[in-house]
Design an enzyme around this catalytic site. Structure first.
Site, short mmCIF file in Angstrom:
data_model
loop_
_atom_site.label_atom_id
_atom_site.label_comp_id
_atom_site.label_asym_id
_atom_site.label_seq_id
_atom_site.Cartn_x
_atom_site.Cartn_y
_atom_site.Cartn_z
N LYS A 72 0.82 -1.21 0.00
CA LYS A 72 0.00 0.00 0.00
C LYS A 72 0.86 1.27 0.00
O LYS A 72 0.43 2.30 -0.50
CB LYS A 72 -0.92 0.03 1.23
CG LYS A 72 -1.80 -1.18 1.44
CD LYS A 72 -2.89 -1.30 0.40
CE LYS A 72 -4.04 -2.22 0.80
NZ LYS A 72 -3.69 -3.63 0.99
C1 LIG Z 1 -4.37 -4.80 0.69
C2 LIG Z 1 -3.58 -6.04 0.67
C3 LIG Z 1 -3.89 -7.09 -0.20
C4 LIG Z 1 -5.06 -7.04 -1.15
O1 LIG Z 1 -4.88 -6.06 -2.15
P1 LIG Z 1 -6.15 -5.52 -2.97
O2 LIG Z 1 -5.63 -4.39 -3.79
O3 LIG Z 1 -7.13 -5.07 -1.93
O4 LIG Z 1 -6.67 -6.64 -3.77
C5 LIG Z 1 -3.06 -8.20 -0.21
N1 LIG Z 1 -2.00 -8.29 0.63
C6 LIG Z 1 -1.71 -7.32 1.51
C7 LIG Z 1 -0.55 -7.50 2.41
C8 LIG Z 1 -2.47 -6.16 1.56
O5 LIG Z 1 -2.16 -5.19 2.42
#
Ligand SMILES: *Cc1c(COP(=O)(O)O)cnc(C)c1O
Length: 476
Positions: free
Chosen positions: A112
């Site tokens: 993120k």
């Molecule tokens: C947010 C997240 C996901 C999922 O990603 P999306 O974009 O919501 O599909 C997978 N792994 C981790 C560690 C995350 O923080």
């Protein structure tokens, strides 16, 4: 470049307006009016660019003049200066044509950060130019919240409110949010699931009077600017393993469908991709969709990969818009039906188009722990549970093993130490910059699962929107 809503009824906006709007006013999500196109020769020419220079190439057409080129360059350079690897997203060769794309070198140890670190200086720039303040409201299953808070803390023009499901995020995730000491940061522990948090935020956005009064904005993956930042590393990784000459496969642990949609966008822009393989935990609504063409909401089940404990994948709407030939009315109809009955189905021809490039596989927590342990035994490297789900899915569904498989490593193992230790007996250490996390004081606001309570909490704690009232604007 202009942006249209997936529901076809909201005003067409430029990049900076889309950034601030978050959700479109018709309840839809913004997508580019058309996909920027790059030829194979252009893409091949980017092979030796640094991550920042590649990001400038990929992001510029989406910005479409809304931000001056030197400003965009400065924002992108700033964003990726806070990563602890000079390559931002290093690629690790696992052998047998398998690669791990490490997206967890940012400040909060999850992918993120790649988008959020871009969003922080981007918001600052656009708000300063306009002389505006905004109030950001976001829902998190754990990682978005900490990344958003880290990117926005202490910024003069932003108040940020993050809702997370009380008791359903890991201690590290919670502490990364609740120990930040900044007057503009507010965390709300909602007594509900992640989907309840997401619904509460959507309800705030659909309350136009409130939305205008506090100048509401979003940092969830419904915010198009986040997707844009994530598109970059699909080009980056493919170029490292023989793309665009060679087609590649991506394995993506998926919750809200934001990450894998960014990959799909890269593909639409000209990147040759053979498969996008979605990894699911027990919350397997997406995997079931790619198997059956039916999207049917289930109960959210807590797992050891909590950032994917989701039953309503907001960004799937963007893919649906493409699958439905960009027909907003059809998207609205399907998603209204989904809200009312908890399900919808697409026709066989639509499913066939989706399945040309998408596939999915689900893994139980036990299967995930077994993979983490086997990987540790074989390589002495620890995988976080989300990454393990993605890698497992890639291995299970990769059709052509002569084409490289790039598995996205979405979190550092130290973000989920209990699960990793339970699987391997080895407890991953937090990186040095987070060493004091468990000694810091927490600021926790627990609220009932009730939109009205959330709304009044935000009203009481934001200073955003005062300018609007003073100038006689949208006072409510
Ligand atoms: C947010 C997240 C996901 C999922 O990603 P999306 O974009 O919501 O599909 C997978 N792994 C981790 C560690 C995350 O923080």
């Amino acid at each position: 470049m202009k942006y249209v809503s997936t529901r076809g009824e909201a005003p067409v906006l430029a990049f900076d307006d889309v950034l601030l709007a978050g959700l479109a006013r018709d309840g839809g999500l913004y997508v580019p009016e058309s996909w920027p196109q790059f030829s194979a020769a252009e893409i091949a020419g980017w092979k030796d660019l640094s991550y920042v220079d590649l990001a400038i190439q990929v992001i510029t057409p989406f910005v479409g003049g809304a931000i001056a080129a030197p400003d965009l360059r400065r924002i992108i350079a700033d964003a990726y200066s806070h990563f602890d690897d000079p390559n931002v997203a290093p690629l690790k060769d696992l052998g047998r044509g398998e690669y791990l794309l490490e997206l967890f070198h940012g400040p909060t140890l999850a992918f993120k950060d790649v988008a959020m670190q871009f969003l922080g200086p981007l918001f600052d720039h656009v708000l300063a130019e306009r002389g505006q303040r905004i109030c950001i409201a976001g829902a998190t299953s754990g990682d978005t919240g900490s990344a958003a808070i880290e990117a926005c803390k202490g910024r003069d023009n932003i108040d940020i409110f993050i809702l997370y499901p009380h008791g359903r995020v890991s201690d590290v995730q919670r502490r990364q949010m609740t120990t930040v000491d900044a007057a503009n940061v507010h965390t709300i522990a909602l007594e509900g699931t992640f989907d309840d948090c997401q619904d509460a935020v959507k309800a705030l956005f659909n309350d136009m009077a409130f939305r205008d009064r506090v100048n509401l904005s979003a940092v969830n993956s419904i915010n198009w600017a986040r997707i844009v930042a994530q598109i970059v590393y699909y080009f980056w990784a493919a170029l490292k393993v023989g793309g665009p000459v060679t087609k590649v496969n991506f394995a993506v642990p998926t919750g809200n469908f934001g990450n894998v949609f960014a990959g799909y966008a890269a593909h639409r822009m000209g990147l040759p991709v053979n498969q996008f393989i979605v990894g699911s935990n027990a919350n397997d609504i997406l995997t079931r969709f790619f198997e059956s063409g039916t999207m049917k909401m289930g109960q959210v089940v807590p797992t050891i990969s909590p950032s994917m404990d989701i039953q309503v994948s907001s960004n799937f709407e963007r893919l649906l818009f493409e699958l439905f030939g960009r027909d907003g009315a059809r998207v609205t109809q399907a998603l209204t039906g989904f809200r009312e009955t908890g399900g919808f189905a697409v026709d066989a021809d639509v499913l066939a188009v989706a399945r040309e490039i998408f596939d999915g596989a689900r893994f139980t927590d036990d299967q995930t722990r077994i993979l983490i342990d086997a990987h540790y035994v074989a390589t002495r490297e620890l995988l976080d549970p989300h990454t393990a789900v993605g890698l497992s899915a890639g291995r299970a569904r990769r059709k052509d093993t002569t084409l490289p498989l790039i598995a996205l490593a979405t979190a550092h193992p130290a973000k989920f130490p209990d699960a990793v230790e339970a699987a391997t007996g080895e407890r991953p250490d937090l990186p040095a910059h987070m060493a004091g996390l468990f000694e810091r004081d927490e600021h926790i606001n627990i609220l009932p699962n009730d939109v009205a309570a959330v709304r009044s909490f935000i009203k009481d704690h934001t200073t955003s929107g005062e300018g609007i009232r003073a100038s006689g604007g949208a006072a409510a």
